[in-house]
Design a protein around this motif. Sequence first.
Motif, PDB file in Angstrom:
ATOM      1  N   LEU A 101       0.804  -1.225   0.000  1.00 50.54           N
ATOM      2  CA  LEU A 101       0.000   0.000   0.000  1.00 50.54           C
ATOM      3  C   LEU A 101       0.838   1.276   0.000  1.00 50.54           C
ATOM      4  CD1 LEU A 101      -2.704  -1.064   2.633  1.00 50.54           C
ATOM      5  CD2 LEU A 101      -2.740  -1.390   0.141  1.00 50.54           C
ATOM      6  N   ALA A 102       2.131   1.158   0.250  1.00 54.53           N
ATOM      7  CA  ALA A 102       2.961   2.366   0.380  1.00 54.53           C
ATOM      8  C   ALA A 102       4.414   1.991   0.140  1.00 54.53           C
ATOM      9  CB  ALA A 102       2.781   2.963   1.776  1.00 54.53           C
ATOM     10  N   PRO A 103       5.298   2.975  -0.021  1.00 52.32           N
ATOM     11  CA  PRO A 103       6.728   2.684  -0.117  1.00 52.32           C
ATOM     12  C   PRO A 103       7.209   1.960   1.137  1.00 52.32           C
ATOM     13  CG  PRO A 103       6.286   4.930  -0.789  1.00 52.32           C
ATOM     14  CD  PRO A 103       5.012   4.414  -0.193  1.00 52.32           C
ATOM     15  N   GLU A 104       8.338   1.311   1.033  1.00 50.68           N
ATOM     16  CA  GLU A 104       8.825   0.480   2.124  1.00 50.68           C
ATOM     17  C   GLU A 104       9.526   1.286   3.206  1.00 50.68           C
ATOM     18  OE1 GLU A 104      11.354  -2.441   0.327  1.00 50.68           O
ATOM     19  OE2 GLU A 104       9.800  -3.107  -1.083  1.00 50.68           O
ATOM     20  N   SER A 105       9.160   0.977   4.475  1.00 51.59           N
ATOM     21  CA  SER A 105       9.928   1.417   5.637  1.00 51.59           C
ATOM     22  C   SER A 105      10.156   2.917   5.700  1.00 51.59           C
ATOM     23  CB  SER A 105      11.276   0.681   5.676  1.00 51.59           C
ATOM     24  OG  SER A 105      11.059  -0.709   5.761  1.00 51.59           O
ATOM     25  N   THR A 106       9.118   3.681   5.429  1.00 53.74           N
ATOM     26  CA  THR A 106       9.159   5.120   5.659  1.00 53.74           C
ATOM     27  C   THR A 106       8.221   5.425   6.820  1.00 53.74           C
ATOM     28  OG1 THR A 106       7.313   5.608   4.166  1.00 53.74           O
ATOM     29  CG2 THR A 106       9.526   5.507   3.187  1.00 53.74           C
ATOM     30  N   MET A 107       8.341   6.599   7.389  1.00 50.67           N
ATOM     31  CA  MET A 107       7.435   6.956   8.477  1.00 50.67           C
ATOM     32  C   MET A 107       5.995   6.950   7.990  1.00 50.67           C
ATOM     33  SD  MET A 107       6.845   7.521  11.579  1.00 50.67           S
ATOM     34  CE  MET A 107       8.389   7.864  12.413  1.00 50.67           C
ATOM     35  N   GLU A 108       5.781   7.375   6.751  1.00 45.86           N
ATOM     36  CA  GLU A 108       4.417   7.380   6.207  1.00 45.86           C
ATOM     37  C   GLU A 108       3.848   5.967   6.120  1.00 45.86           C
ATOM     38  OE1 GLU A 108       6.475  11.100   4.712  1.00 45.86           O
ATOM     39  OE2 GLU A 108       7.013   8.983   4.992  1.00 45.86           O
ATOM     40  N   SER A 109       4.682   4.993   5.714  1.00 43.24           N
ATOM     41  CA  SER A 109       4.180   3.620   5.615  1.00 43.24           C
ATOM     42  C   SER A 109       3.939   3.026   7.001  1.00 43.24           C
ATOM     43  CB  SER A 109       5.153   2.754   4.818  1.00 43.24           C
ATOM     44  OG  SER A 109       6.379   2.588   5.487  1.00 43.24           O
ATOM     45  N   PHE A 110       4.817   3.338   7.952  1.00 39.25           N
ATOM     46  CA  PHE A 110       4.603   2.843   9.314  1.00 39.25           C
ATOM     47  C   PHE A 110       3.315   3.422   9.904  1.00 39.25           C
ATOM     48  CE2 PHE A 110       8.295   0.618  11.448  1.00 39.25           C
ATOM     49  CZ  PHE A 110       8.829   0.134  10.264  1.00 39.25           C
ATOM     50  N   GLU A 111       3.095   4.699   9.707  1.00 40.93           N
ATOM     51  CA  GLU A 111       1.873   5.324  10.236  1.00 40.93           C
ATOM     52  C   GLU A 111       0.628   4.678   9.614  1.00 40.93           C
ATOM     53  OE1 GLU A 111       1.294   7.266  12.624  1.00 40.93           O
ATOM     54  OE2 GLU A 111       3.236   8.145  13.118  1.00 40.93           O
ATOM     55  N   LEU A 112       0.695   4.367   8.324  1.00 44.50           N
ATOM     56  CA  LEU A 112      -0.431   3.701   7.674  1.00 44.50           C
ATOM     57  C   LEU A 112      -0.638   2.306   8.259  1.00 44.50           C
ATOM     58  CD1 LEU A 112      -2.660   3.526   5.576  1.00 44.50           C
ATOM     59  CD2 LEU A 112      -0.917   2.884   3.866  1.00 44.50           C
ATOM     60  N   GLY A 113       0.454   1.581   8.480  1.00 42.79           N
ATOM     61  CA  GLY A 113       0.345   0.262   9.096  1.00 42.79           C
ATOM     62  C   GLY A 113      -0.319   0.323  10.452  1.00 42.79           C
ATOM     63  N   TRP A 114       0.068   1.283  11.261  1.00 47.34           N
ATOM     64  CA  TRP A 114      -0.563   1.440  12.582  1.00 47.34           C
ATOM     65  C   TRP A 114      -2.025   1.847  12.457  1.00 47.34           C
ATOM     66  CZ3 TRP A 114       4.528   4.195  13.878  1.00 47.34           C
ATOM     67  CH2 TRP A 114       5.424   3.305  14.493  1.00 47.34           C
ATOM     68  N   GLN A 115      -2.336   2.740  11.532  1.00 49.60           N
ATOM     69  CA  GLN A 115      -3.736   3.164  11.341  1.00 49.60           C
ATOM     70  C   GLN A 115      -4.640   1.986  10.970  1.00 49.60           C
ATOM     71  OE1 GLN A 115      -3.774   6.384   8.473  1.00 49.60           O
ATOM     72  NE2 GLN A 115      -2.268   7.557   9.649  1.00 49.60           N
ATOM     73  N   LEU A 116      -4.085   1.026  10.255  1.00 42.82           N
ATOM     74  CA  LEU A 116      -4.855  -0.158   9.865  1.00 42.82           C
ATOM     75  C   LEU A 116      -5.017  -1.150  11.012  1.00 42.82           C
ATOM     76  CD1 LEU A 116      -3.253  -0.781   6.350  1.00 42.82           C
ATOM     77  CD2 LEU A 116      -5.636  -0.115   6.792  1.00 42.82           C
ATOM     78  N   GLY A 117      -4.354  -0.885  12.141  1.00 40.55           N
ATOM     79  CA  GLY A 117      -4.440  -1.781  13.281  1.00 40.55           C
ATOM     80  C   GLY A 117      -3.431  -2.904  13.245  1.00 40.55           C
ATOM     81  N   THR A 118      -2.350  -2.736  12.484  1.00 39.74           N
ATOM     82  CA  THR A 118      -1.348  -3.783  12.323  1.00 39.74           C
ATOM     83  C   THR A 118      -0.024  -3.374  12.973  1.00 39.74           C
ATOM     84  OG1 THR A 118      -0.464  -2.950  10.224  1.00 39.74           O
ATOM     85  CG2 THR A 118      -2.417  -4.367  10.113  1.00 39.74           C
ATOM     86  N   ALA A 119       0.929  -4.282  12.897  1.00 40.23           N
ATOM     87  CA  ALA A 119       2.283  -4.010  13.373  1.00 40.23           C
ATOM     88  C   ALA A 119       3.198  -3.825  12.171  1.00 40.23           C
ATOM     89  CB  ALA A 119       2.780  -5.168  14.232  1.00 40.23           C
ATOM     90  N   PRO A 120       3.645  -2.621  11.881  1.00 40.11           N
ATOM     91  CA  PRO A 120       4.576  -2.438  10.761  1.00 40.11           C
ATOM     92  C   PRO A 120       5.857  -3.228  10.992  1.00 40.11           C
ATOM     93  CG  PRO A 120       3.761  -0.328  11.577  1.00 40.11           C
ATOM     94  CD  PRO A 120       3.348  -1.353  12.564  1.00 40.11           C
TER      95      PRO A 120
END
Length: 610
Positions: free
Chosen positions: A358-377
Amino acid sequence: MKKYLVLFLLMLIFASCGQEKQTPVSVIFDTDLGPDYDDVGALTLLHALADNGEARILATVSSNRYEFVLPCVEVINRYYGRPDLPLGGPKRGGTMQPDGHAESWAQALSASFPHKIYATSDAPDAVQVYRRILAAEPDNSVVIITVGFFTNLANLLDSQPDEYSPLDGKQLIAKKVKRLVSMAGAFPHGYEYNVFCDIDASQKVFSEWNTEIILSGFEIGEKILTGKRLIASDIPETPAKKVFEICLRQGDPDGRMSWDQTATLVGVRGTGEYFNTVRGTMTVAPDSTNSWQDDPNGKHQYLTFRMSPEELTVVIEDLMMHTPKNLATQAQPSAWNVRDHIPANKIIVQSHRGAGDLAPESTMESFELGWQLGTAPEGDVRTTSDGVIVSFHDGDLRRMLPDASDEMKKKGIKDLTFAEAMKLDVGAWKGEQFRGQRILSLAAIVEALKSHPERIVHLDIKDVDFAQLARETESVREQTYIATSNYEHVKEWKKLAPSAHAVLWMNGDEAKVSKKLDALEAEQFKGIDILEIEVKVEADGKLSLSDDYLRKTGDRLRKYGLLFSAFIPDCKDINVYKLLMDLGVSSFSTDYPDANMQAIAEYYSEAGKG
């Protein structure tokens, strides 16, 4: 004639009085279940007495912060037809004492039988449970049986008037509690586990508690060994039978000492034919030792044997072998299903490289999206040339920087300083909308975790110094999982951070995976919290590992208290995730966290548990 009529009526009255059933003893049961398993025998015994009409269980609470206490307590309550008994856990002070067996009986028990509570910390405050229950009971009617630490009782003493009662803790205890029966101390003097684990609470209770206290000391349960007859019997697999089977083979071949069962027996039936008592006062010293002063007017009593230990063993083990009358309707071990053991919001879904596809790898933006989805980046951790840990998957830059020079593409994170690495645009390769996104440092991940304690992260080991990683994640240890395919990494990590979490992942066909599992089982999977296996969807739509193999693997791992995780690369099909949950998978790593989370929501909703 009247004389005979009166005599006849009196005889009827006396006869009816003789036929009255004894009023069941109202009990609150307080346990530290986990570091020992005699608590399981004690709670089983209590349910047997309740089924006999001798006890009325009001609540079951934990004095131990270990997260598997209340799931196991609920398993036993539910098995004996009392799934709605109030549960409570310690919220102020106290200690966490885990199950220390290599093959974790507590985790195996919670994995084998249905329960709704996932963790002890999810339960209400035990003090609130105490106050609510006590306030509603008749005066001088409740027996508290504690077979653990005194944390909850000390907090109850300190409690203030609330919506349940206008009385403070001491007043409420004096009004409602008949007696406290406890497995604690060693007599006439000694040093005992339940006393020293929360010494401040123990000192408070034994100096301030204002009702009678009956104590079953270490020397009583030490002489009563139970469990061998239980596991050799032909009764169905009860929770107690399962636990004792696991534990007796790990160091108690002659049976387990029955400290907690003796206190529970006395709490309901009294000392009766079983024990004599010595009256006086127990005092707890600052060094955790306890001493005794005989006093005919003292409020404390400790047990001495009246019945022989051998005879008591039979009495206790008979009760431990109790099965419910309506056994067919009770919660039985069955094909394991994640819905019956883990709430939907507690399933750990690892978003591969941040937020998967869903997003580029291992950026703060991708981590924030992972957390918003309820997952563990998940991020792969490497170290720059000047010693800064960052998240970056590949060994070189060619995929992330397609327009860079050939010389630059050959470089890796280890060849760049942190300042140089931070200049790289690692978002543009994924799409114009992601242009300008930068590499993510471990320090930034830690800060994001510290401000959101509900978040977790998985760090896949690529090129880092473990000592440095342990230092930099110390403040977020409980939120951090390291992931690796190298078991030696797990061992090294757990030496540096024993309380930290570890994921071991593997791939291969059934033969290759089995060989790896056999080697790990030889070491009892020590140090591993989650074991992740790659499961591919083949061209014909079938899974790369058979349904039967996955189901048996899940059963195998749960014996050791491990979460069984599956990584399904490049899979958007929510039905695949649902199938894997049916087969016993309870955690995921995914390239499509949105599809994975949708599958979990639908899976639970279909069973009315969403």
